[in-house]
Design an enzyme around this catalytic site. Sequence first.
Site, PDB file in Angstrom:
ATOM      1  N   CYS A   1      58.611  13.153 116.296  1.00 27.35           N
ATOM      2  CA  CYS A   1      58.448  12.221 115.176  1.00 27.35           C
ATOM      3  C   CYS A   1      59.765  11.964 114.452  1.00 27.35           C
ATOM      4  O   CYS A   1      59.848  11.100 113.586  1.00 27.35           O
ATOM      5  CB  CYS A   1      57.412  12.765 114.184  1.00 27.35           C
TER       6      CYS A   1
ATOM      7  N   THR B   1      36.131   2.033 113.830  1.00 31.16           N
ATOM      8  CA  THR B   1      35.164   2.473 114.833  1.00 31.16           C
ATOM      9  C   THR B   1      35.624   3.766 115.490  1.00 31.16           C
ATOM     10  O   THR B   1      36.780   3.899 115.902  1.00 31.16           O
ATOM     11  CB  THR B   1      34.985   1.380 115.909  1.00 31.16           C
TER      12      THR B   1
ATOM     13  N   GLN C   1      50.218  22.481 116.259  1.00 26.35           N
ATOM     14  CA  GLN C   1      50.924  23.195 117.332  1.00 26.35           C
ATOM     15  C   GLN C   1      50.208  24.462 117.794  1.00 26.35           C
ATOM     16  O   GLN C   1      50.520  24.991 118.859  1.00 26.35           O
ATOM     17  CB  GLN C   1      52.350  23.554 116.883  1.00 26.35           C
TER      18      GLN C   1
ATOM     19  N   GLY D   1      47.305  13.959 114.856  1.00 25.57           N
ATOM     20  CA  GLY D   1      47.747  14.960 113.901  1.00 25.57           C
ATOM     21  C   GLY D   1      48.399  14.392 112.656  1.00 25.57           C
ATOM     22  O   GLY D   1      48.170  14.883 111.548  1.00 25.57           O
ATOM     23  N   THR D   2      49.208  13.354 112.822  1.00 25.72           N
ATOM     24  CA  THR D   2      49.882  12.761 111.666  1.00 25.72           C
ATOM     25  C   THR D   2      48.873  12.189 110.684  1.00 25.72           C
ATOM     26  O   THR D   2      48.925  12.465 109.476  1.00 25.72           O
ATOM     27  CB  THR D   2      50.869  11.671 112.120  1.00 25.72           C
TER      28      THR D   2
ATOM     29  N   SER E   1      44.696  16.227 119.745  1.00 17.10           N
ATOM     30  CA  SER E   1      44.273  16.299 121.137  1.00 17.10           C
ATOM     31  C   SER E   1      45.424  16.371 122.127  1.00 17.10           C
ATOM     32  O   SER E   1      45.382  17.139 123.091  1.00 17.10           O
ATOM     33  CB  SER E   1      43.397  15.071 121.444  1.00 17.10           C
ATOM     34  N   HIS E   2      46.467  15.579 121.908  1.00 13.95           N
ATOM     35  CA  HIS E   2      47.494  15.418 122.948  1.00 13.95           C
ATOM     36  C   HIS E   2      48.419  16.614 123.090  1.00 13.95           C
ATOM     37  O   HIS E   2      49.263  16.638 123.984  1.00 13.95           O
ATOM     38  CB  HIS E   2      48.299  14.135 122.710  1.00 13.95           C
TER      39      HIS E   2
END
Length: 378
Positions: free
Chosen positions: A323, A235, A177, A69-70, A198-199
């Site tokens: 963060c 990659t 979120q 996301g960052t 994803s997390h």
Amino acid sequence: MIYLDYAATTPMSEEALAVYVESAKTYFGNASSLHDVGTAANELLTICRKQIAQLIGGEEKGIYFTSGGTEANVLAIRSLAYAQRHKGKHIVTSSIEHASVHAVCAQLEREGFSITYVPVDRYGQVNVEALEQALTDDTILVSIQHANSEIGTIQPLKQIGELLKKKQIVFHSDCVQTFGKIPIDVKQLHVDSISIASHKIYGPKGVGAVYIHPRVPWYMSLPNTTHEGGFRPGTVNVPGIASFTTAAMEAEKKREVTQQKMSELRRYFVEQINEKQLTITVFEHPTDQLPQIIGCLVHGFEGQYVMLHCNRHGIAISTGSACQVGKQAPSKTMIAIGKEADEAKQFIRLSFGAHTTKSDVETVVSVLEQLQKERMST
């Protein structure tokens, strides 16, 4: 350990983990390689791109996979700002965005762009009138989060999107979120670009995506980049992306049932603290609230002390965005909604997830009650 920090990260689901392992074994090729092994990996990547696009009502060509996301926020905002700089150099965002958005905006400001941070109301919702007043003929980009990561307030994206569409200003939203939790349709919301990760939805860490509508131009951040259509170097993480896509589809399938459970747990938490007459303030928008995020002030205690107290009792909570951990400054969200610095330092965040139970809620309320009783007896 009772885990109540799902807004920071989630454990991988069994389905996502299984897909990751199988993809890593079978589709290990570099998706950019021209041989059959690379082609197989690229075909899987294409399927994932299409499925993620369908989940947000977007177009397959607009999906660019990132490391999370960052990076998604940073790359999206930088690439959109530089692509539009011939029209102007003014960017509008809010005072309660994720740290990654504030960081890239500060960087752009040093590079000659001007940034306006619009205020929010006492619930943490962006004032649309203030946003409209902040727009100028030089405004090229607006970035407003979908929901706040500390208190869960949902922003009026559709209202903002309609305004910006009329003015032909590019609109980006940090949806990290909300993706997989509440409906996101980029066409209905009139959003040109979003960031997702994803997390936060039981997929692997280190994977995310940016969506930019194919009609919206963007600037290549690193010249001569070939991966992801030039959007991001490196990659491509095919197994991670396959696992992310699995988690996203699973989240969408369970979304309504999950959100009902989250709402019930939230109501139960509020009922419990009210019943026990704890001096805790819970922040909650009357209508636009992400139920799994509970931001609150435990009066009389600094948030870090409360967090460590809970940790000693086997409960994992946070004092805000992961963060920002380690920084002693008060919550920016609390300051933005009008709290003084000392009060803002009393902030804690609980966030519920798939494995949270009513028993977990009872335990954390009991621990908070014990904390306040100990203070009263001393």
